[in-house]
Enzyme design. Structure first.
Site, PDB file in Angstrom:
ATOM      1  N   HIS A  17       0.838  -1.208   0.000  1.00 58.52           N
ATOM      2  CA  HIS A  17       0.000   0.000   0.000  1.00 58.52           C
ATOM      3  C   HIS A  17       0.866   1.248   0.000  1.00 58.52           C
ATOM      4  O   HIS A  17       0.639   2.182  -0.780  1.00 58.52           O
ATOM      5  CB  HIS A  17      -0.903   0.045   1.245  1.00 58.52           C
ATOM      6  CG  HIS A  17      -1.986  -0.961   1.270  1.00 58.52           C
ATOM      7  ND1 HIS A  17      -2.170  -1.805   2.344  1.00 58.52           N
ATOM      8  CD2 HIS A  17      -2.962  -1.261   0.388  1.00 58.52           C
ATOM      9  CE1 HIS A  17      -3.215  -2.580   2.116  1.00 58.52           C
ATOM     10  NE2 HIS A  17      -3.716  -2.270   0.929  1.00 58.52           N
ATOM     11  N   LYS A  41     -19.011  -4.658   8.011  1.00 63.83           N
ATOM     12  CA  LYS A  41     -17.805  -5.468   8.229  1.00 63.83           C
ATOM     13  C   LYS A  41     -17.112  -5.040   9.513  1.00 63.83           C
ATOM     14  O   LYS A  41     -16.999  -3.870   9.811  1.00 63.83           O
ATOM     15  CB  LYS A  41     -16.820  -5.283   7.072  1.00 63.83           C
ATOM     16  CG  LYS A  41     -17.184  -6.045   5.835  1.00 63.83           C
ATOM     17  CD  LYS A  41     -16.049  -5.967   4.837  1.00 63.83           C
ATOM     18  CE  LYS A  41     -16.334  -6.817   3.629  1.00 63.83           C
ATOM     19  NZ  LYS A  41     -15.261  -6.706   2.636  1.00 63.83           N
ATOM     20  N   ARG A  90      -1.664  -6.480  -8.128  1.00 60.98           N
ATOM     21  CA  ARG A  90      -0.748  -7.561  -7.768  1.00 60.98           C
ATOM     22  C   ARG A  90      -0.838  -8.714  -8.737  1.00 60.98           C
ATOM     23  O   ARG A  90       0.122  -9.446  -8.927  1.00 60.98           O
ATOM     24  CB  ARG A  90      -1.074  -8.083  -6.366  1.00 60.98           C
ATOM     25  CG  ARG A  90      -0.811  -7.092  -5.259  1.00 60.98           C
ATOM     26  CD  ARG A  90      -1.336  -7.617  -3.965  1.00 60.98           C
ATOM     27  NE  ARG A  90      -2.781  -7.832  -4.118  1.00 60.98           N
ATOM     28  CZ  ARG A  90      -3.608  -8.196  -3.164  1.00 60.98           C
ATOM     29  NH1 ARG A  90      -3.141  -8.420  -1.961  1.00 60.98           N
ATOM     30  NH2 ARG A  90      -4.883  -8.347  -3.386  1.00 60.98           N
ATOM     31  N   SER A 127      -3.505  -7.598   3.039  1.00 57.80           N
ATOM     32  CA  SER A 127      -3.858  -7.330   4.436  1.00 57.80           C
ATOM     33  C   SER A 127      -4.366  -8.583   5.134  1.00 57.80           C
ATOM     34  O   SER A 127      -4.005  -8.846   6.283  1.00 57.80           O
ATOM     35  CB  SER A 127      -4.917  -6.227   4.516  1.00 57.80           C
ATOM     36  OG  SER A 127      -4.401  -5.011   4.046  1.00 57.80           O
TER      37      SER A 127
END
Length: 160
Positions: A17, A41, A90, A127
């Site tokens: 990040h 969440k 990614r 993460s």
């Protein structure tokens, strides 16, 4: 002023990040690191904790500020005079998802998206993997900024 946003959950922020944020900061006059708020969440870190961490790890970047948003990103960008989204890629699966989002955002409001190939050193870092490895006692110190490593260690020691 040309502003971009680097949106994400940042639960927690990783070196990947930070790499994208730093690179975007070289391309735009101002970069807003926007932490998405999703009330349905439950993250490991609260929104405020994530924002505090991000402020600390981006303190050396004078044209970066940290904020949060809830709702549609295009609305946030319109309200804050942001012309572009900067995101890291990614993998091919990231590309498929981010391309759809970029095309939808452009269709909705004309918002442009800059998709940046990740630094290969962070291609496998996410993460969720960082949290899982940290929770199980694995070494993630080289994958996250020092403040994130410290905070993760504290969180998991609290949980016993």
């Amino acid at each position: 002023m040309r502003r971009a946003v680097c949106p994400g959950s940042y639960d927690p922020a990783t070196n990947g990040h930070l790499d994208i944020i730093e690179r975007a900061a070289r391309l735009f006059d101002e970069v807003v690191v926007a932490v998405g708020v999703n009330k349905s969440k439950k993250g490991l870190f609260t929104t405020e904790e994530r924002m505090d961490i991000l402020r600390e790890i981006t303190a050396k970047l004078p044209n970066v500020r940290v904020d949060s948003w809830q709702g549609l990103l295009v609305d946030y960008c319109r309200e804050n005079d942001i012309i572009a989204v900067a995101k890291g890629l990614r993998s091919v699966s990231d590309f498929d998802y981010e391309l759809q989002m970029a095309q939808m955002n452009r269709e909705l409001t004309g918002l442009e998206t800059l998709l940046m190939a990740n630094n290969p050193a962070y291609g496998f870092v996410s993460s969720s993997l960082v949290k899982e490895i940290s929770a199980l006692g694995g070494d993630i110190e080289h994958l996250v900024p020092p403040i994130v490593f410290k905070r993760l260690s504290e969180k998991y020691s609290e949980r016993g």
